[in-house]
Scaffold this active site. Structure first.
Site, mmCIF file in Angstrom:
data_model
loop_
_atom_site.group_PDB
_atom_site.id
_atom_site.type_symbol
_atom_site.label_atom_id
_atom_site.label_comp_id
_atom_site.label_asym_id
_atom_site.label_seq_id
_atom_site.Cartn_x
_atom_site.Cartn_y
_atom_site.Cartn_z
ATOM 1 N N GLU A 30 -0.445 55.704 82.166
ATOM 2 C CA GLU A 30 0.157 56.435 83.060
ATOM 3 C C GLU A 30 -0.541 56.172 84.629
ATOM 4 O O GLU A 30 -0.318 57.335 84.989
ATOM 5 C CB GLU A 30 1.160 57.296 83.165
ATOM 6 C CG GLU A 30 2.653 56.408 81.666
ATOM 7 C CD GLU A 30 3.643 57.879 81.553
ATOM 8 O OE1 GLU A 30 3.220 58.207 82.513
ATOM 9 O OE2 GLU A 30 4.288 57.299 81.051
ATOM 10 N N GLU A 41 5.102 54.256 75.050
ATOM 11 C CA GLU A 41 6.236 54.700 74.285
ATOM 12 C C GLU A 41 7.487 54.639 74.536
ATOM 13 O O GLU A 41 7.774 54.151 75.816
ATOM 14 C CB GLU A 41 6.228 56.664 75.648
ATOM 15 C CG GLU A 41 4.190 56.558 76.248
ATOM 16 C CD GLU A 41 3.921 58.027 76.745
ATOM 17 O OE1 GLU A 41 4.809 58.296 77.067
ATOM 18 O OE2 GLU A 41 2.479 57.974 76.910
#
Ligand code: AHR
Length: 504
Positions: A174, A296
């Site tokens: 991220e 994820e």
């Protein structure tokens, strides 16, 4: 007829990679400590410090890979703090997750040995946000170098002579957010630099995964494919399922039909999202060399009342099982591009297949879905034709009805194993109506019979397993009529996830 499914048994597609059924473990809440690791001296039954019950439960669902150490934690993690004698390891504050002190007693050796114990592939996520290129290079050398080198010597000094196998390495997590708040252009350049030093030593070949988009950030995918595509093997994608959105999470267990519907509508959105990212990837990589890695995914609800908000501990109901069933069908059907996926997270965090409390363990409805779907792992995708009615809850007014676009009531995917067994998994999102699904196996002169049929279902949408009643929701045999002319009239109960297997 509201629904019908044709499975073309002679039209095999790509292999459904086992890694689509992967998991994710972060230094977050009680995932690592208490969930996986209790230490060798714990009264809780363990194998060299790992919970024995958890190891057995993960082997039963044939866990193919495990991602670690984050998540956001990955870009704050300095691996050298987590090696050497456990009592002298450097402590740190886990600023992302509850501000607790991390004693680093679970580090590289503990993770890599766990993967060996589970017989699953290690997916290690490196630190780009706050780590150096040298640190990343040395970590890979430490884990995989098979000759005489400074890092291999250090590894041996810490008790491990032989290198481990490291199939997957993520270069940052991220990085558009907690991993450094970078722009796509900035990260693409950083990725190119960092990955250069992620070396293949000896017989170990690393599949390099670049940080991909947050949900529908298509510009991120476009830039990464354009600027760094040739340096990567996989590009990640993160997409969580909320009751409404990030700012409107709901309770994991207290919800009504409207919340049920909005959650499943969001889960169904995974299909369009993958299709859109796929289109961009296809323009830069028409040969589909680069894998989409959904590392994820899962439901993100409010934490259980009274628990640390930074620990992300939530219960898991039949609704979570439906989300898992729908999303895994989507991944299977996109197997040409989706090569890996990792449910967030393995234990005690977000949509966990496993919950623990002291010595007790609960297998959640989500674990049961992974168990029901496990025969898809490594099988070949079969072409399917699905017609299904829409499901939407009754609306109080015409205006309200406009807000409620229908979602497919039934989802399905099918695969064929090496021994010829055909596995079909289906979900019925409708909470009050059976789905009658005439199913036919088309394209073969051979006559099939049902070898097994199981279903996970209940009469209430928030049924879940807890420490008082750990088997409130488990799969039961699904009654099916016998196959005639390779066709069967299947009836899926309301709110159900089912797996039917056919043999010649
Ligand atoms: O899974 C919890 C967190 O969600 C991860 O640390 C992060 O990558 C994502 O935002």
């Amino acid at each position: 007829m509201d629904h019908a499914l044709i499975v073309y048994v002679n039209q095999t597609g790509p292999v459904i990679e086992r890694d689509i059924y992967g998991h994710f473990s972060e230094h977050l809440g009680r995932c690592i400590y208490g969930g996986i690791w209790v230490g060798k001296d714990s009264p809780i039954p363990n194998i060299n410090g790992y919970r024995k019950d958890l190891v057995e439960a993960l082997k039963r669902i044939r866990i193919p890979n495990l991602r670690w150490p984050g998540g956001c934690f990955a870009d704050e993690y300095h691996w050298m703090d987590g090696i050497g004698p456990q009592e002298t390891r450097k402590r740190m504050v886990n600023t992302h997750w509850g501000g607790v002190v991390e004693d680093n007693s679970f580090g590289t050796h503990e993770f890599m040995d766990l993967c060996e114990l589970l017989d699953c592939k290690a997916y290690v996520n490196g630190n780009v946000g706050s780590g150096s290129v040298q640190e990343m290079q040395e970590w890979v050398e430490y884990m995989t170098f098979d000759g005489d080198s400074p890092m291999a010597r250090l590894r041996a000094k810490n008790g491990r002579e032989k290198p481990w196998k490291l199939p997957y390495f993520g270069v940052g997590n991220e990085n558009w957010g907690c991993g450094g708040n970078m722009t796509p252009q900035q990260y693409a350049l950083e990725y190119r630099r960092y990955q250069t030093y992620v070396r293949n030593y000896g017989g170990n070949t690393i599949y390099k995964i670049a940080c991909g988009a947050n949900v529908a950030d298509y510009a991120w995918t476009e830039t990464l494919m354009k600027e760094a595509g040739r340096f990567m093997d996989g590009l990640s994608l993160h997409n969580y399922t909320f009751e409404l959105d990030w700012d409107h999470k709901g309770s994991a267990t207290e919800f009504d039909e409207n919340n049920w519907y909005t959650t499943l509508r969001n889960a169904c959105g995974m299909d369009g999202l993958i299709t859109n990212h796929e289109r961009i990837m296809d323009t830069w990589d028409p040969g589909k060399r680069i894998g989409m890695i959904v590392d994820e995914w899962g439901c993100w609800h409010k934490v259980e009342p009274g628990t640390n908000p930074g620990f992300l501990y939530q219960q898991n109901t039949l609704r979570d099982a439906l989300v898992a069933g729908i999303v895994l069908n989507v991944f299977n059907n996109h197997a040409e591009r989706v090569r890996m996926a990792n449910l967030a997270q393995l234990v005690n965090v977000l949509q966990s297949p496993i919950l623990t409390e002291g010595p007790d363990m609960v297998l959640t409805p989500t674990w049961h879905v992974f168990d029901l779907y496990k025969e898809h792992q490594g099988a070949r995708l079969l072409a399917t034709g699905l017609a299904t009615a829409e499901y939407r809850p009754a609306a109080k007014s015409e205006a309200a009805a406009k807000d409620k676009k229908g979602i497919p009531a039934v989802s399905a995917s099918a695969s064929c194993s090496d021994d010829g067994t055909v596995t079909v998994t289906l979900t019925n999102a409708n909470p009050s109506e059976n789905a009658r699904v005439p199913l036919s196996l088309s394209g073969s002169a051979k006559q099939y019979r049902v070898s097994s049929a199981e279903v996970l279902s209940a009469d209430r949408m928030n049924v879940h397993n807890d420490f008082v009643n750990p088997r409130a929701l488990v799969p039961v045999p699904l009654s099916v009529p016998s196959v005639r002319d390779n066709s069967i009239d299947l009836v899926l109960p309301p709110m159900s996830v089912a797996c039917i297997r056919f043999l010649v």
